[in-house]
Design a protein around this motif. Structure first.
Motif, mmCIF file in Angstrom:
data_model
loop_
_atom_site.group_PDB
_atom_site.id
_atom_site.type_symbol
_atom_site.label_atom_id
_atom_site.label_comp_id
_atom_site.label_asym_id
_atom_site.label_seq_id
_atom_site.Cartn_x
_atom_site.Cartn_y
_atom_site.Cartn_z
ATOM 1 N N GLY A 201 -7.171 -81.320 -77.154
ATOM 2 C CA GLY A 201 -6.215 -80.991 -77.739
ATOM 3 C C GLY A 201 -6.835 -78.848 -78.461
ATOM 4 N N VAL A 202 -7.485 -78.976 -79.849
ATOM 5 C CA VAL A 202 -7.512 -78.164 -80.581
ATOM 6 C C VAL A 202 -9.359 -77.886 -79.856
ATOM 7 N N GLY A 203 -9.849 -79.056 -79.092
ATOM 8 C CA GLY A 203 -11.467 -79.354 -78.940
ATOM 9 C C GLY A 203 -11.472 -77.864 -77.918
ATOM 10 N N VAL A 204 -10.209 -77.956 -76.662
ATOM 11 C CA VAL A 204 -10.163 -76.432 -75.613
ATOM 12 C C VAL A 204 -11.174 -75.520 -76.249
ATOM 13 N N GLN A 205 -11.237 -75.723 -77.582
ATOM 14 C CA GLN A 205 -11.810 -74.001 -78.604
ATOM 15 C C GLN A 205 -13.406 -73.638 -77.168
ATOM 16 N N GLN A 206 -14.124 -74.982 -77.486
ATOM 17 C CA GLN A 206 -15.813 -75.286 -76.730
ATOM 18 C C GLN A 206 -15.273 -75.507 -75.308
ATOM 19 N N ASN A 207 -14.419 -75.180 -74.671
ATOM 20 C CA ASN A 207 -13.755 -75.340 -73.587
ATOM 21 C C ASN A 207 -14.180 -74.324 -72.508
ATOM 22 N N PRO A 208 -15.611 -74.176 -71.865
ATOM 23 C CA PRO A 208 -15.657 -72.561 -71.009
ATOM 24 C C PRO A 208 -14.755 -72.180 -69.993
ATOM 25 N N PHE A 209 -14.338 -73.515 -69.397
ATOM 26 C CA PHE A 209 -13.166 -73.004 -68.405
ATOM 27 C C PHE A 209 -12.010 -72.700 -68.959
ATOM 28 N N PHE A 210 -11.717 -73.438 -70.226
ATOM 29 C CA PHE A 210 -9.994 -73.178 -70.038
ATOM 30 C C PHE A 210 -9.440 -72.181 -71.729
ATOM 31 N N ARG A 211 -10.958 -72.070 -72.195
ATOM 32 C CA ARG A 211 -10.606 -71.416 -73.881
ATOM 33 C C ARG A 211 -10.060 -70.512 -73.417
ATOM 34 N N GLY A 212 -9.886 -69.713 -72.563
ATOM 35 C CA GLY A 212 -9.488 -68.149 -72.308
ATOM 36 C C GLY A 212 -7.885 -68.281 -72.652
ATOM 37 N N PHE A 217 -2.842 -71.337 -81.941
ATOM 38 C CA PHE A 217 -3.063 -73.031 -83.034
ATOM 39 C C PHE A 217 -1.438 -72.803 -83.840
ATOM 40 N N ASN A 218 -1.931 -74.155 -84.269
ATOM 41 C CA ASN A 218 -0.583 -73.707 -85.903
ATOM 42 C C ASN A 218 -1.637 -75.096 -86.259
ATOM 43 N N LYS A 219 -1.209 -74.975 -87.945
ATOM 44 C CA LYS A 219 -1.383 -75.765 -88.754
ATOM 45 C C LYS A 219 0.284 -76.032 -89.023
ATOM 46 N N GLY A 220 -0.555 -77.527 -89.090
ATOM 47 C CA GLY A 220 0.953 -78.374 -89.464
ATOM 48 C C GLY A 220 0.561 -79.440 -91.098
ATOM 49 N N GLU A 221 1.338 -79.856 -91.803
ATOM 50 C CA GLU A 221 1.624 -79.854 -92.765
ATOM 51 C C GLU A 221 3.072 -81.359 -92.803
ATOM 52 N N ALA A 222 2.690 -82.283 -93.355
ATOM 53 C CA ALA A 222 2.830 -83.518 -94.027
ATOM 54 C C ALA A 222 2.760 -84.285 -95.015
ATOM 55 N N LEU A 223 4.229 -84.897 -95.560
ATOM 56 C CA LEU A 223 3.188 -85.690 -97.105
ATOM 57 C C LEU A 223 4.087 -87.216 -96.578
ATOM 58 N N LEU A 224 3.617 -88.524 -96.811
ATOM 59 C CA LEU A 224 3.841 -89.707 -96.751
ATOM 60 C C LEU A 224 4.691 -89.969 -98.043
ATOM 61 N N VAL A 225 5.761 -90.529 -97.865
ATOM 62 C CA VAL A 225 6.771 -90.866 -99.585
ATOM 63 C C VAL A 225 7.618 -92.035 -99.499
ATOM 64 N N ILE A 295 -4.469 -79.363 -86.962
ATOM 65 C CA ILE A 295 -3.990 -79.289 -85.975
ATOM 66 C C ILE A 295 -3.162 -78.550 -85.112
ATOM 67 N N ARG A 296 -2.535 -77.728 -83.696
ATOM 68 C CA ARG A 296 -1.976 -78.076 -83.369
ATOM 69 C C ARG A 296 -2.144 -77.065 -81.642
ATOM 70 N N PRO A 297 -2.726 -77.156 -80.842
ATOM 71 C CA PRO A 297 -2.929 -76.831 -79.857
ATOM 72 C C PRO A 297 -1.373 -76.266 -78.957
ATOM 73 N N ALA A 298 -1.264 -75.311 -79.935
ATOM 74 C CA ALA A 298 0.457 -75.367 -78.895
ATOM 75 C C ALA A 298 0.024 -73.389 -77.957
ATOM 76 N N ILE A 315 -12.257 -79.583 -62.877
ATOM 77 C CA ILE A 315 -11.688 -79.411 -63.752
ATOM 78 C C ILE A 315 -10.364 -79.474 -63.489
ATOM 79 N N GLY A 316 -10.049 -80.263 -64.447
ATOM 80 C CA GLY A 316 -7.885 -80.046 -64.840
ATOM 81 C C GLY A 316 -8.447 -80.162 -66.137
ATOM 82 N N LEU A 317 -6.630 -80.204 -66.631
ATOM 83 C CA LEU A 317 -6.323 -79.968 -68.287
ATOM 84 C C LEU A 317 -4.873 -80.573 -68.419
ATOM 85 N N LEU A 318 -4.906 -80.973 -69.560
ATOM 86 C CA LEU A 318 -3.368 -81.341 -69.316
ATOM 87 C C LEU A 318 -3.309 -81.232 -71.678
ATOM 88 N N ASN A 319 -2.874 -79.919 -71.982
ATOM 89 C CA ASN A 319 -2.918 -79.594 -73.205
ATOM 90 C C ASN A 319 -1.776 -78.858 -73.362
#
Length: 356
Positions: A201-212, A217-225, A295-298, A315-319
């Protein structure tokens, strides 16, 4: 040192299905995941909606993905020995404007989508909601109980001694044999594998192979009602979606898509917006129980990234699944198996070769 066929990094919905498909295909697997309470998968609604956007168009590849998802979620539920986490539901869109009503009416009149329908008994919903522009129905839609699936699958991984709840530090990864094997050794975890598939997911920001890669990324908010008395066989689309959540009177209400943000914490602003919308449209008492955010990994091109690195094939990716992780994770995890077993190519729309 442990030796496995594949390491899967992450156990959100992508890592869950990636490791499940590998195990089912006969590969030995290690899943490395340090749990995080507000990962995108853990706060998602679990909805697979076949129709999207103001133009009311069909979701990308939905004709193939919807039946595939039905089989995949029933299969993984059986695999971890829990009741099915999949529910077939309809989505009622209570139109907020004449323009949205016209967009739905146009699709229905054209007959170009099997998923968009009229609602003949519109007046029955006036005891629950205030609306001025009618209702249309999207059906079938799928609702996935991620709250049951992800912990149950994690317990399975623990029982099989497949899971390592460990921080993965890229400084300790070494690539061997012309890019066709990886070794990881940080002194506490030592493992060798022919394939490392990154589903962090957003941890790809630390991944030297794919962070480029062009993630966005976008932030999502929701409530439980809590909304006692509101029928739970439907998803309701107002300004925000109201999605049945769990087994009580709770509904997941959201979500936002914030492209500029400073943190991943819930905001008081979103809660205020939801309270105002529900007070205006809902004719029933409600009680906000808790707030969710993550945070969503879009991606910039609105397609996931799936496949092996063009220069380091081990090294592979599904993200990059964004808000469609529930639908895209099973579908593209299966493509990974076709690639490993039969050397079949990945869908060209998700190929990342031109970015690496």
């Amino acid at each position: 040192m442990e030796v496995v066929d594949c390491i899967v990094l992450g156990q959100g919905i992508a890592g869950t299905f990636m490791s499940y498909e590998l195990i089912k295909a006969g590969y030995t697997v290690m899943v490395i995941d340090l749990p995080k309470t507000n990962s995108a998968s853990k706060i998602a609604s679990g909805v697979i909606n076949p129709v999207t956007g103001r133009r009311v168009v069909q979701t990308w590849k939905i004709d193939a993905i919807l039946p595939f998802s039905s089989l995949a979620y029933n299969s993984i539920s059986t695999f971890v020995d829990i009741p099915t986490v999949l529910e077939n539901v309809s989505l009622l869109d209570l139109h907020a404007s004449e323009q949205m009503k016209d967009a739905f009416d146009k699709r229905i009149k054209e007959g170009t989508s099997a998923y968009v329908h009229n609602v003949p008994d519109t007046d029955t919903w006036r005891s629950y909601f205030d609306f001025d522009f009618g209702i249309s129905k999207i059906e079938p839609a799928l609702l996935i109980d991620l709250m049951s699936l992800l912990p149950a699958y994690r317990q399975y991984l623990r029982r099989q001694n497949i899971l390592r709840e460990h921080y993965f530090d890229w400084n300790y990864l070494r690539i061997k044999e012309n890019g066709h094997e990886v070794n990881y050794d940080d002194g506490r975890l030592q493992v060798r594998a022919r394939q490392l598939i990154c589903c962090e997911g957003v941890g790809v920001q630390q991944n030297p192979f794919f962070r480029g890669l062009p993630f966005r990324f976008n932030k999502g908010e929701a409530l439980l009602v809590s909304i006692p008395g509101l029928p739970r066989g439907h998803i309701y689309k107002l300004k925000y979606s109201l999605v049945p959540f769990g087994q009580s009177d709770l509904f997941w209400v959201g979500s936002t898509y914030e492209w500029t943000f400073t943190d991943d914490a819930p905001s008081g602003y979103f809660k205020k917006q939801v309270e105002e919308e529900l007070a205006r449209r809902l004719k029933m008492p409600f009680n906000i129980k808790s707030a969710l955010s993550g945070i969503r990994p879009a991606t910039e091109h609105r397609r996931p990234f799936v496949g092996a690195h063009p220069h380091y094939p081990a090294i592979g990716l599904l993200n990059g699944l964004g808000s469609k992780g529930c639908s895209l994770a099973p579908f593209f995890a299966s493509q990974w198996i076709s690639f490993l077993k039969q050397h079949l190519p990945f869908d060209p729309e998700v190929n990342m070769d031109k970015f690496c």
